[in-house]
Design an enzyme around this catalytic site. Structure first.
Site, mmCIF file in Angstrom:
data_model
loop_
_atom_site.group_PDB
_atom_site.id
_atom_site.type_symbol
_atom_site.label_atom_id
_atom_site.label_comp_id
_atom_site.label_asym_id
_atom_site.label_seq_id
_atom_site.Cartn_x
_atom_site.Cartn_y
_atom_site.Cartn_z
ATOM 1 N N ASP A 185 -33.331 -2.296 24.576
ATOM 2 C CA ASP A 185 -33.456 -2.168 23.123
ATOM 3 C C ASP A 185 -34.575 -1.178 22.798
ATOM 4 O O ASP A 185 -35.673 -1.268 23.374
ATOM 5 C CB ASP A 185 -33.775 -3.529 22.499
ATOM 6 C CG ASP A 185 -33.834 -3.456 20.979
ATOM 7 O OD1 ASP A 185 -32.772 -3.517 20.353
ATOM 8 O OD2 ASP A 185 -34.946 -3.345 20.432
ATOM 9 N N ASN A 193 -36.361 4.942 12.116
ATOM 10 C CA ASN A 193 -35.297 5.486 11.274
ATOM 11 C C ASN A 193 -35.765 5.670 9.836
ATOM 12 O O ASN A 193 -35.484 6.693 9.199
ATOM 13 C CB ASN A 193 -34.100 4.522 11.299
ATOM 14 C CG ASN A 193 -32.822 5.201 11.750
ATOM 15 O OD1 ASN A 193 -32.793 6.382 12.043
ATOM 16 N ND2 ASN A 193 -31.747 4.438 11.800
ATOM 17 N N HIS A 198 -32.400 9.350 9.364
ATOM 18 C CA HIS A 198 -31.288 8.969 10.235
ATOM 19 C C HIS A 198 -30.916 10.051 11.247
ATOM 20 O O HIS A 198 -30.478 9.736 12.359
ATOM 21 C CB HIS A 198 -30.069 8.611 9.382
ATOM 22 C CG HIS A 198 -30.246 7.341 8.602
ATOM 23 N ND1 HIS A 198 -30.313 6.105 9.198
ATOM 24 C CD2 HIS A 198 -30.404 7.114 7.270
ATOM 25 C CE1 HIS A 198 -30.487 5.173 8.285
ATOM 26 N NE2 HIS A 198 -30.542 5.763 7.101
ATOM 27 N N ASP A 202 -30.683 9.369 15.145
ATOM 28 C CA ASP A 202 -29.558 9.686 16.029
ATOM 29 C C ASP A 202 -30.025 10.482 17.247
ATOM 30 O O ASP A 202 -29.596 10.217 18.381
ATOM 31 C CB ASP A 202 -28.503 10.489 15.278
ATOM 32 C CG ASP A 202 -27.710 9.636 14.301
ATOM 33 O OD1 ASP A 202 -27.852 8.394 14.342
ATOM 34 O OD2 ASP A 202 -26.967 10.218 13.477
ATOM 35 N N GLU A 229 -29.065 0.137 18.374
ATOM 36 C CA GLU A 229 -30.056 0.739 19.273
ATOM 37 C C GLU A 229 -30.140 0.012 20.607
ATOM 38 O O GLU A 229 -31.104 0.167 21.359
ATOM 39 C CB GLU A 229 -31.440 0.753 18.602
ATOM 40 C CG GLU A 229 -32.073 -0.609 18.388
ATOM 41 C CD GLU A 229 -31.715 -1.240 17.059
ATOM 42 O OE1 GLU A 229 -32.496 -2.083 16.593
ATOM 43 O OE2 GLU A 229 -30.656 -0.902 16.481
#
Length: 315
Positions: A185, A193, A198, A202, A229
Site C-alpha cells: 500500500d 493526491n 490526480h 497517477d 493504491e
C-alpha cells in the site's frame, strides 16, 4: 506472380542441375540437394514454397521423404513428385504418401511452366493466409493483454491476479512448496493526491508499479494492481525467510525512487507499507481467505508507523 522458393531433390546430379537451371531462368529461388536426408535437413532452413521430389532415390525414397516432411512440418507446402515412370499405380501411391502432383521425367517445358504457374497461385494464397493468421494471432495477443492488464499501471489487473493466485495455491499445495503473498500500500496516498493533484498521483502509482514489475520479473513471480493504491505480489517457491528479504528489497527500491511527499507524516518521500504471508498451501485455501489474511497484517504495518512490513503468523 512473385518468385517461389523451390526445394529440388534428385539424386542424379546432371538431371538435378539441368532442372535447377531451368527453374532459376524462370525467376525462382532454388535449393538443389541430392538425397532425402539432405532434403529433410534443409527443409526448415530453406522454408520452401514448393518441393520437387524425385520418387526413386537410394538413401530414402521420395515417398518416405514426403511422409517425414508432412509429419515434421504441419504447415502445408505442395510437393510435386518427379519420376521416369508414368504407371497409374505409382502416381496413385505417390499422391497417397503426401504428394500433390506428379511430373514425368524428362519434364516437358510447357508442362513444367504450367504446373509452376498453378503452384505460384497456391504459394501466393498460402502467404496471404499465413499473414492473415499472424495478424489474427497478434490481435488476439493484444486483446488478451488488454483483458489481463491494468490500464494505468500496465501491471496484471485484479481479474488476472485472482486467476493466478488460485492456480498458485493449487500448484503449491500439490507440490508441497511454500508460496508468498505480499500486499503493498502506498503510504498517505490520499494526502499526496490532494496536494499534488490526480495527474501526479497517477504518475506516482505508475512509478511504484514500474518498480514492482522490475523487482518481481523472474519466473514464478507476479506483480499486480489490487485496486486503488494497493498492489499484490505473488512469489512462487518462497518461504518466510526469503519473503522477508524480498520485503526489505522492495522497501529500499521504493525509497530510492525519491518521489517527494511533503504531506507524509512518515517520510519526505513516498514509501510503502507491506503485509506478507508465507505458507505451504493445503490447496483448499481460497483467494478471498488469503487476501483477508494479508490485508490484516498490512493494516498492522500501517498501525505500527508505515514504511515497514509485517508478516502473518500462518499455520
Amino acid at each position: 506472380m512473385e518468385a517461389m522458393r523451390i526445394l529440388l531433390v534428385d539424386d542424379v546430379h546432371l538431371e538435378r542441375m539441368q532442372l535447377a537451371m531451368r527453374l532459376q531462368r524462370l525467376g525462382h529461388i532454388v535449393e538443389a540437394v541430392g538425397s532425402g536426408h539432405e532434403a529433410i535437413e534443409k527443409y526448415p532452413l530453406f522454408d520452401p514454397d514448393l518441393v520437387l521430389l524425385d520418387v526413386s532415390m537410394p538413401d530414402m525414397s521420395g515417398t518416405e521423404v514426403a511422409e517425414q516432411i508432412r509429419i515434421q512440418h504441419p504447415d502445408w507446402v505442395p510437393i510435386i513428385f518427379l519420376s521416369g515412370h508414368d504407371e497409374p499405380e505409382m502416381i496413385a501411391k505417390a499422391i497417397d504418401m503426401g504428394g500433390d502432383d506428379y511430373l514425368v521425367k524428362p519434364v516437358n517445358k510447357m508442362v513444367l511452366v504450367s504446373k509452376l504457374k498453378a503452384m505460384q497461385r497456391i504459394a501466393h494464397m498460402r502467404h496471404q493466409l499465413k499473414e492473415a493468421s499472424e495478424q489474427l494471432e497478434l490481435a488476439n495477443e493484444r486483446l488478451s493483454q488488454q483483458v489481463n492488464e491494468d490500464g494505468l499501471t500496465k501491471l496484471a489487473n485484479r481479474r488476472y491476479l485472482d486467476q493466478k493466485l488460485a492456480e498458485f495455491i493449487s500448484w503449491h499445495g500439490r507440490n508441497n512448496l511454500s508460496l508468498t503473498i505480499i500486499m503493498v500500500d502506498v503510504d498517505h496516498f490520499k494526502p499526496f493526491n490532494d496536494h499534488y493533484g490526480h495527474l501526479e498521483g497517477d504518475r506516482c502509482l505508475q512509478a511504484v508499479a514500474g518498480e514492482l514489475k522490475q523487482t518481481f520479473s523472474r519466473a514464478g513471480e507476479l506483480a499486480a494492481r489490487y485496486g486503488g493504491e494497493e498492489f499484490v505480489v505473488l512469489i512462487s517457491h518462497c518461504d518466510k525467510t526469503k519473503a522477508v528479504r524480498e520485503c526489505e528489497r522492495l522497501k529500499a527500491c521504493i525509497q530510492r525512487l525519491e518521489i517527494p511527499h511533503s504531506k507524509s507524516t512518515t517520510s519526505d518521500v513516498v514509501t510503502v507499507s507491506q503485509g506478507m504471508v508465507s505458507w505451504i498451501p493445503t490447496g483448499l485455501e481460497t483467494s478471498e481467505n488469503m487476501y483477508e489474511i494479508v490485508d490484516k497484517v498490512l493494516y498492522k504495518a500501517k498501525e505500527q508507523g508505515r514504511n515497514r512490513y509485517v508478516a502473518a503468523e500462518f499455520t
